[in-house]
Design a protein around this motif. Structure first.
Motif, PDB file in Angstrom:
ATOM      1  N   GLU A   6      -5.225   5.289 -10.141  1.00  0.00           N
ATOM      2  CA  GLU A   6      -4.485   4.486  -9.172  1.00  0.00           C
ATOM      3  C   GLU A   6      -2.980   4.599  -9.416  1.00  0.00           C
ATOM      4  O   GLU A   6      -2.188   4.611  -8.480  1.00  0.00           O
ATOM      5  N   VAL A   7      -2.585   4.718 -10.671  1.00  0.00           N
ATOM      6  CA  VAL A   7      -1.168   4.873 -10.998  1.00  0.00           C
ATOM      7  C   VAL A   7      -0.630   6.156 -10.377  1.00  0.00           C
ATOM      8  O   VAL A   7       0.416   6.153  -9.721  1.00  0.00           O
ATOM      9  N   VAL A   8      -1.336   7.246 -10.569  1.00  0.00           N
ATOM     10  CA  VAL A   8      -0.898   8.524  -9.991  1.00  0.00           C
ATOM     11  C   VAL A   8      -0.853   8.408  -8.471  1.00  0.00           C
ATOM     12  O   VAL A   8       0.108   8.852  -7.832  1.00  0.00           O
ATOM     13  N   HIS A   9      -1.863   7.799  -7.899  1.00  0.00           N
ATOM     14  CA  HIS A   9      -1.902   7.614  -6.445  1.00  0.00           C
ATOM     15  C   HIS A   9      -0.673   6.827  -5.974  1.00  0.00           C
ATOM     16  O   HIS A   9      -0.043   7.193  -4.975  1.00  0.00           O
ATOM     17  N   CYS A  10      -0.322   5.771  -6.674  1.00  0.00           N
ATOM     18  CA  CYS A  10       0.845   4.965  -6.292  1.00  0.00           C
ATOM     19  C   CYS A  10       2.131   5.777  -6.372  1.00  0.00           C
ATOM     20  O   CYS A  10       2.987   5.685  -5.487  1.00  0.00           O
ATOM     21  N   TYR A  11       2.279   6.582  -7.423  1.00  0.00           N
ATOM     22  CA  TYR A  11       3.465   7.430  -7.528  1.00  0.00           C
ATOM     23  C   TYR A  11       3.496   8.460  -6.407  1.00  0.00           C
ATOM     24  O   TYR A  11       4.562   8.775  -5.863  1.00  0.00           O
ATOM     25  N   GLU A  12       2.341   9.001  -6.042  1.00  0.00           N
ATOM     26  CA  GLU A  12       2.291   9.951  -4.931  1.00  0.00           C
ATOM     27  C   GLU A  12       2.712   9.271  -3.627  1.00  0.00           C
ATOM     28  O   GLU A  12       3.479   9.840  -2.834  1.00  0.00           O
ATOM     29  N   GLU A  54      -3.297   1.080 -17.483  1.00  0.00           N
ATOM     30  CA  GLU A  54      -4.023   2.328 -17.265  1.00  0.00           C
ATOM     31  C   GLU A  54      -3.413   3.442 -18.109  1.00  0.00           C
ATOM     32  O   GLU A  54      -2.213   3.671 -18.056  1.00  0.00           O
ATOM     33  N   LEU A  55      -4.247   4.114 -18.865  1.00  0.00           N
ATOM     34  CA  LEU A  55      -3.794   5.257 -19.653  1.00  0.00           C
ATOM     35  C   LEU A  55      -4.004   6.531 -18.845  1.00  0.00           C
ATOM     36  O   LEU A  55      -5.039   6.705 -18.200  1.00  0.00           O
ATOM     37  N   LEU A  56      -3.008   7.413 -18.889  1.00  0.00           N
ATOM     38  CA  LEU A  56      -3.101   8.682 -18.173  1.00  0.00           C
ATOM     39  C   LEU A  56      -3.317   9.812 -19.165  1.00  0.00           C
ATOM     40  O   LEU A  56      -2.827   9.759 -20.295  1.00  0.00           O
ATOM     41  N   ASP A  57      -4.034  10.830 -18.720  1.00  0.00           N
ATOM     42  CA  ASP A  57      -4.182  12.003 -19.582  1.00  0.00           C
ATOM     43  C   ASP A  57      -2.923  12.862 -19.449  1.00  0.00           C
ATOM     44  O   ASP A  57      -2.035  12.583 -18.637  1.00  0.00           O
ATOM     45  N   ALA A  58      -2.815  13.905 -20.245  1.00  0.00           N
ATOM     46  CA  ALA A  58      -1.605  14.727 -20.302  1.00  0.00           C
ATOM     47  C   ALA A  58      -1.270  15.351 -18.945  1.00  0.00           C
ATOM     48  O   ALA A  58      -0.098  15.400 -18.550  1.00  0.00           O
ATOM     49  N   THR A  59      -2.262  15.809 -18.229  1.00  0.00           N
ATOM     50  CA  THR A  59      -2.037  16.416 -16.920  1.00  0.00           C
ATOM     51  C   THR A  59      -1.493  15.384 -15.936  1.00  0.00           C
ATOM     52  O   THR A  59      -0.576  15.674 -15.160  1.00  0.00           O
ATOM     53  N   GLN A  60      -2.053  14.191 -15.980  1.00  0.00           N
ATOM     54  CA  GLN A  60      -1.588  13.133 -15.087  1.00  0.00           C
ATOM     55  C   GLN A  60      -0.158  12.719 -15.427  1.00  0.00           C
ATOM     56  O   GLN A  60       0.655  12.497 -14.528  1.00  0.00           O
ATOM     57  N   VAL A  61       0.150  12.633 -16.715  1.00  0.00           N
ATOM     58  CA  VAL A  61       1.513  12.286 -17.136  1.00  0.00           C
ATOM     59  C   VAL A  61       2.491  13.332 -16.620  1.00  0.00           C
ATOM     60  O   VAL A  61       3.556  12.999 -16.085  1.00  0.00           O
ATOM     61  N   GLU A  62       2.141  14.591 -16.758  1.00  0.00           N
ATOM     62  CA  GLU A  62       3.007  15.670 -16.274  1.00  0.00           C
ATOM     63  C   GLU A  62       3.219  15.564 -14.764  1.00  0.00           C
ATOM     64  O   GLU A  62       4.340  15.725 -14.265  1.00  0.00           O
ATOM     65  N   HIS A  63       2.154  15.268 -14.043  1.00  0.00           N
ATOM     66  CA  HIS A  63       2.249  15.124 -12.586  1.00  0.00           C
ATOM     67  C   HIS A  63       3.152  13.944 -12.223  1.00  0.00           C
ATOM     68  O   HIS A  63       4.003  14.056 -11.328  1.00  0.00           O
ATOM     69  N   VAL A  64       2.989  12.829 -12.916  1.00  0.00           N
ATOM     70  CA  VAL A  64       3.821  11.652 -12.659  1.00  0.00           C
ATOM     71  C   VAL A  64       5.286  11.966 -12.957  1.00  0.00           C
ATOM     72  O   VAL A  64       6.188  11.575 -12.198  1.00  0.00           O
ATOM     73  N   LEU A  65       5.559  12.673 -14.025  1.00  0.00           N
ATOM     74  CA  LEU A  65       6.944  13.037 -14.348  1.00  0.00           C
ATOM     75  C   LEU A  65       7.554  13.928 -13.270  1.00  0.00           C
ATOM     76  O   LEU A  65       8.729  13.758 -12.907  1.00  0.00           O
ATOM     77  N   ASP A  66       6.767  14.865 -12.736  1.00  0.00           N
ATOM     78  CA  ASP A  66       7.236  15.700 -11.623  1.00  0.00           C
ATOM     79  C   ASP A  66       7.534  14.832 -10.394  1.00  0.00           C
ATOM     80  O   ASP A  66       8.552  15.024  -9.715  1.00  0.00           O
ATOM     81  N   LEU A  67       6.646  13.895 -10.117  1.00  0.00           N
ATOM     82  CA  LEU A  67       6.845  12.994  -8.985  1.00  0.00           C
ATOM     83  C   LEU A  67       8.105  12.150  -9.181  1.00  0.00           C
ATOM     84  O   LEU A  67       8.891  11.960  -8.241  1.00  0.00           O
ATOM     85  N   LEU A  68       8.310  11.665 -10.387  1.00  0.00           N
ATOM     86  CA  LEU A  68       9.496  10.856 -10.672  1.00  0.00           C
ATOM     87  C   LEU A  68      10.780  11.648 -10.459  1.00  0.00           C
ATOM     88  O   LEU A  68      11.772  11.110  -9.943  1.00  0.00           O
ATOM     89  N   GLU A  69      10.772  12.902 -10.837  1.00  0.00           N
ATOM     90  CA  GLU A  69      11.952  13.736 -10.620  1.00  0.00           C
ATOM     91  C   GLU A  69      12.225  13.888  -9.126  1.00  0.00           C
ATOM     92  O   GLU A  69      13.369  13.796  -8.675  1.00  0.00           O
ATOM     93  N   ARG A  70      11.171  14.109  -8.361  1.00  0.00           N
ATOM     94  CA  ARG A  70      11.306  14.219  -6.900  1.00  0.00           C
ATOM     95  C   ARG A  70      11.811  12.912  -6.296  1.00  0.00           C
ATOM     96  O   ARG A  70      12.693  12.904  -5.432  1.00  0.00           O
ATOM     97  N   ILE A  71      11.235  11.807  -6.770  1.00  0.00           N
ATOM     98  CA  ILE A  71      11.635  10.482  -6.286  1.00  0.00           C
ATOM     99  C   ILE A  71      13.117  10.245  -6.573  1.00  0.00           C
ATOM    100  O   ILE A  71      13.864   9.806  -5.702  1.00  0.00           O
ATOM    101  N   ARG A  72      13.541  10.530  -7.805  1.00  0.00           N
ATOM    102  CA  ARG A  72      14.955  10.322  -8.174  1.00  0.00           C
ATOM    103  C   ARG A  72      15.884  11.165  -7.308  1.00  0.00           C
ATOM    104  O   ARG A  72      16.914  10.685  -6.823  1.00  0.00           O
ATOM    105  N   SER A  73      15.542  12.399  -7.123  1.00  0.00           N
ATOM    106  CA  SER A  73      16.373  13.303  -6.329  1.00  0.00           C
ATOM    107  C   SER A  73      16.467  12.842  -4.876  1.00  0.00           C
ATOM    108  O   SER A  73      17.559  12.752  -4.306  1.00  0.00           O
ATOM    109  N   ASP A  74      15.320  12.554  -4.277  1.00  0.00           N
ATOM    110  CA  ASP A  74      15.301  12.102  -2.884  1.00  0.00           C
ATOM    111  C   ASP A  74      16.018  10.768  -2.728  1.00  0.00           C
ATOM    112  O   ASP A  74      16.773  10.558  -1.775  1.00  0.00           O
ATOM    113  N   GLN A  75      15.801   9.853  -3.673  1.00  0.00           N
ATOM    114  CA  GLN A  75      16.432   8.539  -3.601  1.00  0.00           C
ATOM    115  C   GLN A  75      17.951   8.660  -3.700  1.00  0.00           C
ATOM    116  O   GLN A  75      18.682   7.972  -2.996  1.00  0.00           O
ATOM    117  N   ALA A  76      18.420   9.553  -4.550  1.00  0.00           N
ATOM    118  CA  ALA A  76      19.869   9.760  -4.679  1.00  0.00           C
ATOM    119  C   ALA A  76      20.454  10.270  -3.362  1.00  0.00           C
ATOM    120  O   ALA A  76      21.524   9.819  -2.933  1.00  0.00           O
TER     121      ALA A  76
END
Length: 110
Positions: A6-12, A54-76
């Motif tokens: 659900e965390v990954v879904h929310c970030y997406e 909720e604990l995320l596995d390594a792949t999910q963490v990497e995906h969330v970090l990619d999403l966060l970078e996109r979010i930061r860039s778009d938000q700026a």
């Protein structure tokens, strides 16, 4: 097979919402931004509630970090597009307030 987070879904959803806000801001569709901003804010509140549980596995963490970078860039970029509009609005509001005060002091223009 990884479980659906659900965390990954929310970030997406948040990344999609911010990207949509960027499209609208580029098109100067200011009236549609508040509804999307409210949806993004609700998603952030949901993340605050569920993320610590909720604990995320390594792949999910990497995906969330990619999403966060996109979010930061778009938000700026959204902020950069909105800021001049807000400054213009504030300036116009100041002018209207000044005109109202002059009208009260000296009466309506002839």
């Amino acid at each position: 097979m990884a479980f659906r987070s659900e965390v990954v879904h929310c970030y997406e959803e948040l990344a999609t919402g911010i990207a949509s806000m960027l499209v609208l801001a580029r098109a100067k569709e200011w009236g549609q931004l508040p509804a999307l901003e409210a949806r993004c804010s609700a998603m952030v509140e949901r993340l605050k509630a569920i993320e610590p549980h909720e604990l995320l596995d390594a792949t999910q963490v990497e995906h969330v970090l990619d999403l966060l970078e996109r979010i930061r860039s778009d938000q700026a970029e959204v902020s950069g597009l909105i800021k001049p509009q807000l400054e213009s609005l504030i300036s116009r509001m100041g002018y209207l307030t000044q005109q109202k005060n002059l009208g009260r002091a000296y009466g309506p223009p002839h």
